[in-house]
Design an enzyme around this catalytic site. Structure first.
Site, PDB file in Angstrom:
ATOM      1  N   GLY A  65      45.466  42.786  33.195  1.00  0.00           N
ATOM      2  CA  GLY A  65      46.860  43.186  33.145  1.00  0.00           C
ATOM      3  C   GLY A  65      47.450  42.903  31.786  1.00  0.00           C
TER       4      GLY A  65
ATOM      5  N   ASP B  86      34.347  35.222  33.011  1.00  0.00           N
ATOM      6  CA  ASP B  86      34.765  36.049  31.871  1.00  0.00           C
ATOM      7  C   ASP B  86      35.063  35.183  30.650  1.00  0.00           C
ATOM      8  OD1 ASP B  86      35.249  38.408  30.558  1.00  0.00           O
ATOM      9  OD2 ASP B  86      37.274  38.662  31.339  1.00  0.00           O
TER      10      ASP B  86
END
Ligand SMILES: *[C@@H]1O[C@H](CO)[C@@H](O)[C@H](O)[C@H]1NC(C)=O
Ligand SMILES: *[C@@H]1O[C@H](CO)[C@@H](O)[C@H](O)[C@H]1NC(C)=O
Ligand SMILES: *[C@@H]1O[C@H](CO)[C@@H](O)[C@H](O)[C@H]1NC(C)=O
Ligand SMILES: *[C@@H]1O[C@H](CO)[C@@H](O)[C@H](O)[C@H]1NC(C)=O
Ligand SMILES: *[C@@H]1O[C@H](CO)[C@@H](O)[C@H](O)[C@H]1NC(C)=O
Ligand SMILES: *[C@@H]1O[C@H](CO)[C@@H](O)[C@H](O)[C@H]1NC(C)=O
Ligand SMILES: *[C@@H]1O[C@H](CO)[C@@H](O)[C@H](O)[C@H]1NC(C)=O
Length: 775
Positions: A500, A611
Site C-alpha cells: 500500500g 519480505d
C-alpha cells in the site's frame, strides 16, 4: 423617511424581477473604508451591499442585507481571517484586483491574486460580480457560497456550504451541506469523509447521476434538478405568495437547514418557513466527543458521560473529558479501580474494536471491566460492543434499546484542598450554564448554539489522539476521519510498497507514518484485529513501532512511528558521498539481525517477515529498524506460501518459495544474507551497468570468495581483510540453497558480533557460482 423606504422597496421589487440586468457600476480605482461615508457598495435597489460590516471588535468584508434593520450577512470574504480594524481599506485597484489592506499595510486578496477585472457590480440578487471589459463575468460571490444560499443561486455537484461558528461570528463552523456527485444532497459534520455513517440528512436522490444541482427560486421554492432539467426532489415547498417577501436559505450554526422569509412591507423580523428537521439533536457532532444530546423543552441540550466534565463549559462542541485520572489498568484487577455506569437509550457511533456476542448486561459490564483496552461498551440487549474513547455522535433516543456502559474510576479519598478546588470548578460550571441559558432567551431566532471554530475541534481531536497515545503502549484504534486529520487528507505521500501507500502525518508533536493497505488484500476484520494485536505486542529497538490502526469498512490503515532518515536502500544506494563507513554498515547489519532474531525467537508469537529487503529497513539517525513485519500474515491469515510468486521481492526470495517446500524462518535468513551482501559491497543486488561477471552480486561475491579475491568487492574502500572475509562467510552461509544449512538468526548474530566461529561456507550447488573451475 417613509417615502424613501417606499422608493427603495419599489426599486427592490423591480430589480428582483430582473436581477441579472440591473448593475451598479464600480470602476477600478474605487475604495472603501469601514468608518468613511462609503463603507460599502450598494446594489441598485439598496437591498444588498458589498463592503465592511462589524464583526467582533473590528470589521469583516462581505455581502449583507443593507436594506433591512438586521443587516443580515449572507456572504463573507476569507471567512476565517481575523477581523480588521477601522484603519483598513478595501481597494479595487487600477489594475483591477480586489484587495483588503489592513491598517498595518498587509494585503489580502478577496478574489484570486491572478484575477484582473475591468469593473465590478453589486447585483440586486445579492451576487457580487467582477467583469472583463466586454461585460462577461470573471468572478462572482455566488460561486463561493459560505453558509447561505440566495434565490437564483445554485449549489452544483461537488459544492458545499458550511455553517458559521454562530449568528455573529461567520468563521467556518462545524456542519456542512454537500451536493454530491452521486446526486444526493447530504449534511455531515465538517472534517469527515463523505460517507453514510457520518451523514445526518439526505435527500435520498443518490443514483440520480452526476450533475444534480440544488436550485432556489425567488418564491422560496428549492429543488433538485437532474442533468436533463427535471425536478427530481422538492426540498422546500415555496410558492409563497407576496412579491414583497425575500428569502434566504442557510445551514445554521446548530446544524439545521432553515429557509427564512422577511416581509419588506412589514419590516418585522425573519421568520422560519421551513427547517430540515424538528429534532435538534439530529446534527452529528453537536455535543462534541464524549458528550450526548438530550432534548429538553424542544431544545437540544448536551450532557457529558458519567465521570466526564465539559472541556469548556458553555461550548458543547469542545466535548467532554474524564474528570478522574485513569489508573494504570492491569489485566485481571481492573475492577478494583473502576465501576461501570450506564446511560440507557443512547445512540452512538459504533467504533467497536471487539464484540462479545450474546451476553447479558452484567456480562457486558464484566467483559469491559476485565479488559484494559475497554473504556466503554455499547450493550443492545444481545451483543456487547467494546469501545475505546472517545465516543462520538451520542444522543438520547427513547426508542433506542442500547445502553452505554461507561468505565468510571473509583474516586480516591479527596483531600480538603482538592474538595475546595472542585467546588470552585462546579460553581464556575453552574454560573456558566446559567449565563448560557440566559443567553438563549435573548438570542435571535437563528441563534441556537454557540459553537467553536472547527480548527479548535480539530486541535481537540489531535490532542485526544495524543492523550490516547501516551496512555497506552498497545496500538490503538483510530477512526478513518481521525487519520484524515492526522495526514491532512493524505496529502504527503512518503512511500509506496507492495502492500500500500505510506503517508506522513502528525499526532500532537509526533510525526507518524500512516500506511494505507490495498483493499483487495485485506479481508476479515477479526483476523486483522488479531494480527494487529500480535504486531502491536512486538517491542524492540530494531523494529519500527506500530502505534495504531484503523479498521473501518473496507479501510485498513496502520500507523507507525516515523523514521527520519528514509530506508536502507536510500542510505546504501542513493547517496554515494554520504554512504556509511564500513563500521557503520556492520552495525546496521547487526541491528537488522537483532530485529529479525526478535521476530523469530523472542516475541510471543513467532513472526516470519517474508519480505526482508533494504526498502523495508528504515533508518533513524544511525539505527536500523525493520518495518512491515507481520504484514505477510496480516494480509493472508492462512500464512505460509499461498502467495508464492506474488510475495517477496525477486532476488531476496529464498529458493524454496519457488519449489513446493515449506517456508520457515530460514526464508528470512536467506533474504538477510542477500541484504548483508549489499551492505558489505555497498551496491545493489543486481546492477546491469556493471560488466556481466559482476552484474549479479551473489555470483560475483561467490566467485571472488572462492578465488581469494575478496579485496575487489569493496573497491577503493579500505577494509580490514579478516572482517571482510568473516562478513562474507556469514552471508554465504545465509544464502545456502538448502534451508537446513542456513544458520538460525541467533547464530548469525553471534557470528557477526565476532563471538562465534565461522566455518568455511558450503560449496554452492545450484545457480550461484556456476563456474566451478576454481574449486
Ligand atoms: C461604468 O462606468 C464607466 C466609467 O465611468 C463607463 O465607461 C461604463 O459605460 C459604465 N458602465 C455601466 C454599465 O454603466
Ligand atoms: C460624508 O458625506 C457628507 C454628505 O454627503 C459630506 O458632507 C462629508 O464630507 C462626507 N464625509 C467624508 C469623510 O467623506
Ligand atoms: C470566531 O470564532 C473563532 C473560533 O472560536 C475565533 O477564533 C474568532 O476570534 C471569532 N471571531 C470573532 C470576531 O469573534
Ligand atoms: C451539467 O449541468 C450544466 C448546467 O445544468 C450543463 O451546462 C452541463 O452540460 C451538464 N454537464 C453534464 C456532464 O451533464
Ligand atoms: C431526469 O429525470 C427524469 C424524470 O425523472 C428522467 O426521465 C430522466 O431520465 C432523468 N435524466 C437523467 C439524465 O437521469
Ligand atoms: C465526576 O463527575 C461525576 C458526574 O458525572 C461526579 O459524580 C463525580 O463525583 C465526578 N468526580 C470527580 C472526581 O470530580
Ligand atoms: C427579531 O426577533 C427576536 C426574537 O425572536 C427579537 O429579539 C428581535 O428584537 C427581533 N428583531 C426585530 C428587528 O424585530
Amino acid at each position: 423617511m417613509a417615502s424613501i423606504i417606499c422608493f427603495l422597496l419599489l426599486l427592490a421589487f423591480a430589480s428582483l424581477a430582473k436581477a441579472q440586468e440591473t448593475r451598479s457600476n464600480i470602476t477600478a480605482g474605487s475604495s472603501l473604508s469601514p468608518t468613511a461615508n462609503s463603507s460599502s457598495w450598494l446594489s441598485p435597489s439598496g437591498l444588498y451591499a458589498f463592503g465592511f460590516y462589524p464583526q467582533g471588535r473590528g470589521y469583516a468584508v462581505g455581502v449583507f442585507l443593507a436594506g433591512i434593520p438586521q443587516g443580515t450577512v449572507v456572504w463573507t470574504a476569507n471567512r476565517d481571517d481575523p477581523p480588521v480594524s477601522a484603519g483598513a481599506t478595501l481597494l479595487f485597484t487600477n489594475d483591477g484586483r480586489l484587495i483588503l489592506r489592513s491598517s498595518q499595510g498587509e494585503e489580502t486578496y478577496i478574489t484570486s491574486a491572478s484575477l484582473s477585472a475591468y469593473s465590478a457590480s453589486m447585483l440586486d440578487s445579492g451576487n457580487f460580480a467582477l467583469y472583463d471589459p466586454k461585460g462577461s463575468v470573471l468572478w462572482e460571490s455566488f460561486d463561493y457560497p459560505t453558509d447561505t444560499l440566495l434565490p437564483t443561486q445554485r449549489l452544483l455537484a461537488g459544492q458545499q456550504i458550511i455553517s458559521s461558528i454562530s449568528a455573529t461570528n461567520h468563521s467556518t463552523g462545524i456542519f456542512r451541506l454537500k451536493m454530491q456527485h452521486d446526486g444526493n444532497l447530504i449534511q455531515y459534520p465538517v472534517n469527515t469523509p463523505d460517507t453514510a455513517p457520518y451523514s445526518y440528512f439526505t435527500s435520498w436522490t443518490g443514483g440520480a447521476g452526476d450533475n444534480v444541482s440544488l436550485n432556489f427560486d425567488v418564491d422560496g421554492h428549492m429543488f433538485l434538478l437532474n442533468t436533463t432539467g427535471y425536478i427530481i426532489r422538492n426540498v422546500t415547498p415555496g410558492g409563497l405568495p407576496t412579491k414583497s417577501t425575500i428569502f434566504i436559505f442557510r445551514i445554521d450554526s446548530d446544524g439545521l437547514m432553515r429557509m427564512y422569509s422577511y416581509d419588506l412591507n412589514q419590516k418585522g423580523n425573519w421568520s422560519v418557513v421551513w427547517q430540515s428537521t424538528n429534532d435538534e439533536c439530529d446534527p452529528k457532532g453537536l455535543c462534541g466527543l464524549n458528550g450526548f444530546c438530550v432534548k429538553n423543552d424542544q431544545q437540544a441540550n448536551c450532557q457529558c458521560l458519567p465521570g466526564f466534565d465539559f472541556v469548556e463549559p458553555g461550548n458543547w462542541a469542545a466535548g467532554c473529558e474524564r474528570n478522574f485520572t485513569a489508573e494504570t489498568c492491569r489485566t485481571g484487577d481492573a475492577s478494583a479501580s473502576y465501576v461501570i455506569q450506564a446511560v440507557d437509550n443512547t445512540l452512538w457511533e459504533d467504533d467497536s474494536y471487539s464484540v462479545v456476542p450474546s451476553t447479558d448486561k452484567d456480562g457486558c459490564k464484566q467483559a469491559c471491566l476485565e479488559d484494559c483496552n475497554c473504556e466503554a461498551a455499547l450493550y443492545n440487549g444481545g451483543n456487547c460492543r467494546k469501545q475505546r474513547l472517545p465516543l462520538r455522535y451520542g444522543r438520547i433516543l427513547l426508542t433506542e434499546p442500547t445502553s452505554a456502559l461507561i468505565k468510571v474510576g473509583i474516586a480516591k479519598p479527596v483531600t480538603a484542598d482538592q474538595n475546595k478546588k472542585e467546588m470552585t470548578r462546579r460553581d464556575i460550571l453552574y454560573v456558566s450554564l446559567s449565563l448560557l441559558a440566559f443567553g438563549f432567551v435573548m438570542m435571535a431566532i437563528s441563534v441556537v448554539i454557540i459553537c467553536k471554530n472547527s480548527m479548535w475541534t480539530y486541535q481537540r481531536i489531535r490532542n485526544k489522539i495524543e492523550v490516547g497515545l501516551a496512555k497506552d503502549p498497545a496500538p490503538r484504534p483510530f477512526t478513518y476521519a481521525e487519520l484524515e486529520v492526522v495526514t491532512d487528507s493524505f496529502k504527503e505521500q512518503i512511500g509506496r510498497g507492495a502492500f500500500g501507500t505510506v503517508y506522513k502525518g502528525v499526532i500532537g508533536e509526533k510525526t507518524v507514518a500512516v500506511k494505507r493497505l490495498d483493499k483487495y488484500l485485506a479481508e476479515g476484520e477479526r483476523e486483522f484485529q488479531t494480527e494487529v494485536e500480535v504486531i502491536g505486542r512486538t517491542h524492540h529497538r530494531n523494529l519500527v513501532r506500530l502505534i495504531g490502526y484503523c479498521l473501518e469498512g473496507t479501510n485498513r490503515l496502520l500507523v507507525y512511528e516515523y523514521m527520519s532518515n528514509g530506508s536502507l536502500a536510500n542510505v546504501l544506494f542513493d547517496s554515494s558521498e554520504s554512504r556509511p563507513s564500513w563500521d557503520e554498515r556492520m552495525e546496521i547489519a547487526r541491528d537488522i539481525a537483532r530485529g529479525v532474531l526478535y521476530l523469530h525467537e523472542e516475541c510471543e508469537t513467532q513472526i516470519i517477515h517474508c519480505d526482508i529487503k533494504p526498502q523495508n529497513i528504515l533508518m533513524d539517525k544511525n539505527r536500523a529498524k525493520i518495518s512491515d513485519f507481520g504484514l505477510a500474515k496480516l494480509l493472508n491469515a492462512d500464512q505460509t506460501r499461498t502467495f508464492t510468486g506474488i510475495r517477496g521481492t525477486r532476488g531476496y526470495v529464498a529458493p524454496e518459495w519457488h519449489q513446493n517446500k515449506p517456508v520457515t524462518v530460514k526464508a528470512d535468513v536467506y533474504s538477510f544474507g542477500i541484504v548483508l551482501l549489499e551492505i558489505i559491497c555497498g551496491r545493489r543486488k543486481v546492477d546491469v551497468d556493471l560488466p556481466e561477471s559482476e552484474a549479479i552480486l551473489e555470483e560475483w561475491v561467490c566467485e571472488c570468495f572462492w578465488n581469494g579475491e575478496i579485496g575487489k568487492l569493496t573497491g577503493d574502500e579500505k577494509v580490514d581483510e579478516d572482517e571482510l572475509k568473516a562478513a562474507i562467510k556469514v552471508a554465504l552461509w545465509c544464502i545456502s540453497d538448502d534451508p537446513i544449512l542456513r544458520p538460525p538468526m541467533k547464530r548469525v548474530l553471534l557470528m557477526l558480533e565476532g563471538s562465534a566461529e565461522i566455518p568455511t561456507p558450503p560449496i554452492p550447488s545450484s545457480s550461484i557460482c556456476t563456474d566451478k573451475s576454481f574449486v
